[in-house]
Design an enzyme around this catalytic site. Structure first.
Site, PDB file in Angstrom:
ATOM      1  CD1 TRP A 290      40.317  39.029  37.535  1.00 58.71           C
ATOM      2  CD2 TRP A 290      39.089  37.856  36.097  1.00 58.71           C
ATOM      3  NE1 TRP A 290      40.271  37.744  37.995  1.00 58.71           N
ATOM      4  CE2 TRP A 290      39.514  37.000  37.130  1.00 58.71           C
ATOM      5  CE3 TRP A 290      38.282  37.343  35.093  1.00 58.71           C
ATOM      6  CZ2 TRP A 290      39.186  35.643  37.166  1.00 58.71           C
ATOM      7  CZ3 TRP A 290      37.941  35.984  35.131  1.00 58.71           C
ATOM      8  CH2 TRP A 290      38.393  35.149  36.150  1.00 58.71           C
TER       9      TRP A 290
ATOM     10  CG  ASP B 107      29.897  45.138  37.288  1.00 60.00           C
ATOM     11  OD1 ASP B 107      28.798  45.263  37.874  1.00 60.00           O
ATOM     12  OD2 ASP B 107      30.795  44.400  37.722  1.00 60.00           O
TER      13      ASP B 107
ATOM     14  CG  ASP C 157      21.223  42.990  33.435  1.00 63.57           C
ATOM     15  OD1 ASP C 157      21.881  42.091  32.864  1.00 63.57           O
ATOM     16  OD2 ASP C 157      20.298  42.748  34.231  1.00 63.57           O
TER      17      ASP C 157
ATOM     18  CG  ASP D 235      36.388  37.221  39.405  1.00 63.25           C
ATOM     19  OD1 ASP D 235      36.394  36.034  39.789  1.00 63.25           O
ATOM     20  OD2 ASP D 235      36.861  38.153  40.087  1.00 63.25           O
TER      21      ASP D 235
ATOM     22  CE  LYS E 288      34.147  34.697  41.653  1.00 63.13           C
ATOM     23  NZ  LYS E 288      34.852  35.645  42.549  1.00 63.13           N
TER      24      LYS E 288
END
Length: 210
Positions: free
Chosen positions: A69, A87, A103, A128, A168
């Site tokens: 993405w 991430d 985080d 996502d 998502k």
């Protein structure tokens, strides 16, 4: 070096998934086009339908690894745009993409993301994110809803009026309740099931405009 997988060590369900993955049109296309995962085509289709990500925008990609993405969004925003990916897992570097490992719920990581945004505004938040599924909806669905709630909280904290969240979602228990809650803060919420989503998958994508 290729990893050899002995089929006799795989369960029937794992073997079926592996065959489906290898035979998958989008997997083959992603390898040919240089994308890190087939998920790239989901975002490409979503943006073709919504035209939300444009040149010069500032985009934050949550749960970005392995980076497909970010590849798509980075190309869409262009050289004058900013793409910040984050991430808890490591992600190989991408041209013109700022990756922050950690985080995003933690103040230090959130502050690092916003420091990269600087005096600009966040135009689009991407998520996502998905949990490591156990194949049990009673376990998987609550985990997914938690990730969705985290993405919504981040979007509410960073998006201006008119900004967009592309997220998502797994269809199932809790999704309608979350959508109703979001309607208090987002003026429009649209659902899209991209062609690159496997037909049996419960995933859909919500496009929410603040």
């Amino acid at each position: 070096m290729a990893t050899r997988i002995e089929n006799k060590k795989l369960s029937k369900s794992s073997s079926a998934w592996m065959k489906e993955h290898i035979d998958d049109h989008y997997v083959q296309k992603a390898q040919k086009d240089g994308y890190r995962a087939r998920a790239a085509y989901k975002l490409l289709e979503i943006n073709e339908k919504t035209n939300l990500i444009k040149k010069g925008m500032t985009v934050v990609d949550l749960g970005s690894a392995p980076g497909s993405w970010s590849q798509v969004a980075g190309h869409l925003v262009g050289e004058k745009g900013i793409l910040i990916a984050s991430d808890i897992l490591p992600m190989d570097t991408l041209p013109d993409v700022t990756f922050i490992q950690g985080d995003f719920r933690e103040p230090e990581v959130f502050d690092r993301i916003m420091a990269e945004v600087g005096d600009r505004q966040v135009d689009v938040v991407l998520s996502d994110m998905a949990p490591n599924t156990a194949g049990n909806s009673a376990i998987d669905q609550p985990r997914m809803m938690y990730l969705c709630e985290l993405a919504v909280d981040f979007a509410l904290a960073t998006l201006p009026e008119g900004g967009a969240l592309i997220m998502k979602v797994f269809q199932g228990e809790g999704t309608q309740e979350l959508r109703k809650q979001m309607q208090a803060d987002f003026s429009k919420i649209r659902s899209i099931k991209p062609g690159a989503s496997r037909p049996r998958s419960k995933e859909i994508f919500w496009i929410a405009i603040k």
